[in-house]
Scaffold this motif. Structure first.
Motif, PDB file in Angstrom:
ATOM      1  N   ASP A  63       0.821  -1.368   0.153  1.00 31.78           N
ATOM      2  CA  ASP A  63      -0.092   0.038  -0.109  1.00 31.78           C
ATOM      3  C   ASP A  63       0.848   1.285  -0.007  1.00 31.78           C
ATOM      4  N   TYR A  64       1.956   1.294   0.957  1.00 28.67           N
ATOM      5  CA  TYR A  64       2.798   2.447   1.003  1.00 28.67           C
ATOM      6  C   TYR A  64       3.468   2.864  -0.254  1.00 28.67           C
ATOM      7  N   CYS A  65       4.007   1.729  -0.856  1.00 35.48           N
ATOM      8  CA  CYS A  65       4.722   1.767  -2.153  1.00 35.48           C
ATOM      9  C   CYS A  65       3.796   1.790  -3.378  1.00 35.48           C
ATOM     10  N   GLU A  66       2.532   1.752  -3.319  1.00 32.79           N
ATOM     11  CA  GLU A  66       1.604   1.739  -4.572  1.00 32.79           C
ATOM     12  C   GLU A  66       1.846   0.841  -5.389  1.00 32.79           C
ATOM     13  N   VAL A  67       2.024  -0.483  -5.071  1.00 32.76           N
ATOM     14  CA  VAL A  67       2.305  -1.609  -6.017  1.00 32.76           C
ATOM     15  C   VAL A  67       1.350  -2.869  -5.591  1.00 32.76           C
ATOM     16  N   ASP A  68       1.214  -3.566  -6.630  1.00 28.31           N
ATOM     17  CA  ASP A  68       0.826  -4.907  -6.327  1.00 28.31           C
ATOM     18  C   ASP A  68       1.340  -5.780  -5.379  1.00 28.31           C
ATOM     19  N   PRO A  69       0.644  -6.518  -4.430  1.00 26.79           N
ATOM     20  CA  PRO A  69       1.098  -7.166  -3.342  1.00 26.79           C
ATOM     21  C   PRO A  69       2.172  -8.327  -4.022  1.00 26.79           C
ATOM     22  N   SER A  70       1.888  -8.784  -5.294  1.00 30.41           N
ATOM     23  CA  SER A  70       2.989  -9.911  -5.973  1.00 30.41           C
ATOM     24  C   SER A  70       4.353  -9.028  -6.331  1.00 30.41           C
ATOM     25  N   SER A  71       4.134  -7.765  -6.499  1.00 31.23           N
ATOM     26  CA  SER A  71       5.528  -7.160  -6.778  1.00 31.23           C
ATOM     27  C   SER A  71       6.165  -6.736  -5.621  1.00 31.23           C
ATOM     28  N   ILE A  72       5.483  -6.513  -4.483  1.00 31.52           N
ATOM     29  CA  ILE A  72       6.434  -6.246  -3.328  1.00 31.52           C
ATOM     30  C   ILE A  72       6.819  -7.632  -2.725  1.00 31.52           C
ATOM     31  N   CYS A  73       6.191  -8.628  -2.842  1.00 33.36           N
ATOM     32  CA  CYS A  73       6.888  -9.968  -2.439  1.00 33.36           C
ATOM     33  C   CYS A  73       8.394 -10.281  -3.196  1.00 33.36           C
ATOM     34  N   ARG A  74       8.200  -9.687  -4.542  1.00 36.68           N
ATOM     35  CA  ARG A  74       9.553 -10.033  -5.270  1.00 36.68           C
ATOM     36  C   ARG A  74      10.532  -9.212  -4.750  1.00 36.68           C
ATOM     37  N   THR A  75      10.108  -7.846  -4.578  1.00 35.20           N
ATOM     38  CA  THR A  75      11.238  -6.894  -3.926  1.00 35.20           C
ATOM     39  C   THR A  75      11.556  -7.351  -2.768  1.00 35.20           C
ATOM     40  N   LEU A  76      10.722  -7.824  -1.673  1.00 31.70           N
ATOM     41  CA  LEU A  76      11.158  -8.179  -0.381  1.00 31.70           C
ATOM     42  C   LEU A  76      12.107  -9.347  -0.475  1.00 31.70           C
ATOM     43  N   ASP A  77      12.047 -10.247  -1.527  1.00 27.79           N
ATOM     44  CA  ASP A  77      12.763 -11.504  -1.734  1.00 27.79           C
ATOM     45  C   ASP A  77      14.084 -10.937  -1.871  1.00 27.79           C
ATOM     46  N   THR A  78      14.153 -10.193  -2.792  1.00 25.62           N
ATOM     47  CA  THR A  78      15.628  -9.456  -3.242  1.00 25.62           C
ATOM     48  C   THR A  78      16.291  -8.716  -2.154  1.00 25.62           C
ATOM     49  N   LEU A  79      15.670  -7.846  -1.477  1.00 29.26           N
ATOM     50  CA  LEU A  79      16.007  -7.258  -0.252  1.00 29.26           C
ATOM     51  C   LEU A  79      16.592  -7.953   0.716  1.00 29.26           C
ATOM     52  N   GLU A  80      15.629  -9.288   1.009  1.00 34.13           N
ATOM     53  CA  GLU A  80      16.005 -10.068   2.050  1.00 34.13           C
ATOM     54  C   GLU A  80      17.245 -10.767   1.749  1.00 34.13           C
ATOM     55  N   LYS A  81      17.396 -11.223   0.670  1.00 35.36           N
ATOM     56  CA  LYS A  81      18.435 -11.846   0.094  1.00 35.36           C
ATOM     57  C   LYS A  81      19.870 -11.095   0.268  1.00 35.36           C
ATOM     58  N   ALA A  82      19.703 -10.054   0.126  1.00 33.76           N
ATOM     59  CA  ALA A  82      20.720  -9.018   0.215  1.00 33.76           C
ATOM     60  C   ALA A  82      21.069  -8.802   1.719  1.00 33.76           C
ATOM     61  N   GLY A  83      20.260  -8.957   2.559  1.00 33.56           N
ATOM     62  CA  GLY A  83      20.571  -8.848   4.062  1.00 33.56           C
ATOM     63  C   GLY A  83      20.125  -7.499   4.400  1.00 33.56           C
ATOM     64  N   PHE A  84      19.193  -6.736   3.496  1.00 30.01           N
ATOM     65  CA  PHE A  84      18.589  -5.470   4.077  1.00 30.01           C
ATOM     66  C   PHE A  84      17.213  -5.582   5.020  1.00 30.01           C
ATOM     67  N   LEU A  85      16.636  -6.513   4.902  1.00 24.86           N
ATOM     68  CA  LEU A  85      15.486  -6.801   5.763  1.00 24.86           C
ATOM     69  C   LEU A  85      15.391  -8.248   6.164  1.00 24.86           C
ATOM     70  N   ILE A  86      14.460  -8.544   7.057  1.00 21.13           N
ATOM     71  CA  ILE A  86      14.100 -10.038   7.458  1.00 21.13           C
ATOM     72  C   ILE A  86      12.327  -9.957   7.606  1.00 21.13           C
ATOM     73  N   ARG A  87      12.024 -11.168   7.170  1.00 21.44           N
ATOM     74  CA  ARG A  87      10.508 -11.583   7.465  1.00 21.44           C
ATOM     75  C   ARG A  87      10.429 -12.459   8.529  1.00 21.44           C
ATOM     76  N   ARG A  88       9.359 -12.483   9.244  1.00 20.38           N
ATOM     77  CA  ARG A  88       9.126 -13.293  10.333  1.00 20.38           C
ATOM     78  C   ARG A  88       7.727 -13.289  10.291  1.00 20.38           C
ATOM     79  N   PRO A  89       7.071 -14.569  11.255  1.00 17.45           N
ATOM     80  CA  PRO A  89       5.727 -14.190  11.445  1.00 17.45           C
ATOM     81  C   PRO A  89       5.291 -13.110  12.395  1.00 17.45           C
TER      82      PRO A  89
END
Length: 141
Positions: free
Chosen positions: A53-79
């Motif tokens: 919502d903040y980035c004004e993109v489709d949820p599937s797009s944000i998922c790909r972006t988060l995958d890339t950022l997580e692999k690079a060590g910029f963020l983490i995802r958890r339950p």
């Protein structure tokens, strides 16, 4: 030659992107990723839906972006601690440092863009751009 406002906005945005593009590469980021880091830096951990919502993109797009950022060590995802069906995204120390470096470059550019503007003109410009954005259907969070 005089330009229409829409042309001036587009040209200014393009010039800004050209100025900042080398810093993206230096930091290991791609266009669009700093917006995700900004949301997490300013608002703290949040859900993927809130980021989309903040980035004004489709949820599937944000998922790909988060995958890339997580692999690079910029963020983490958890339950999520409060909703077992949702996940929570947060910055790592590397993500925090990277965003702060990025923001520093953006502030250098902003200072350059606003050379010769009075405080009142800066405030008016901010108001005008916010109003234009809202008129276009954007929501400032």
């Amino acid at each position: 030659m005089e330009y229409a406002i829409h042309t001036l906005l587009a040209r200014t945005g393009h010039a800004e992107q050209n100025y900042l593009r080398p810093y993206l590469g230096d930091l290991g980021l791609t266009p669009g990723q700093p917006k995700v880091l900004r949301c997490l830096y300013t608002g703290g951990p949040c859900s993927q839906k809130a980021l989309a919502d903040y980035c004004e993109v489709d949820p599937s797009s944000i998922c790909r972006t988060l995958d890339t950022l997580e692999k690079a060590g910029f963020l983490i995802r958890r339950p999520s601690r409060t909703d077992r069906r949702a996940g929570e995204v947060s910055l790592t120390p590397k993500g925090i440092r990277t965003f702060e470096t990025w923001e520093g470059q953006c502030m250098i550019l902003e200072k350059k863009m606003l050379e010769g503007f009075t405080p009142e003109e800066k405030e008016a410009l901010s108001d005008y751009l916010s109003r234009i954005y809202r008129n276009m259907g954007g929501k400032l969070l």
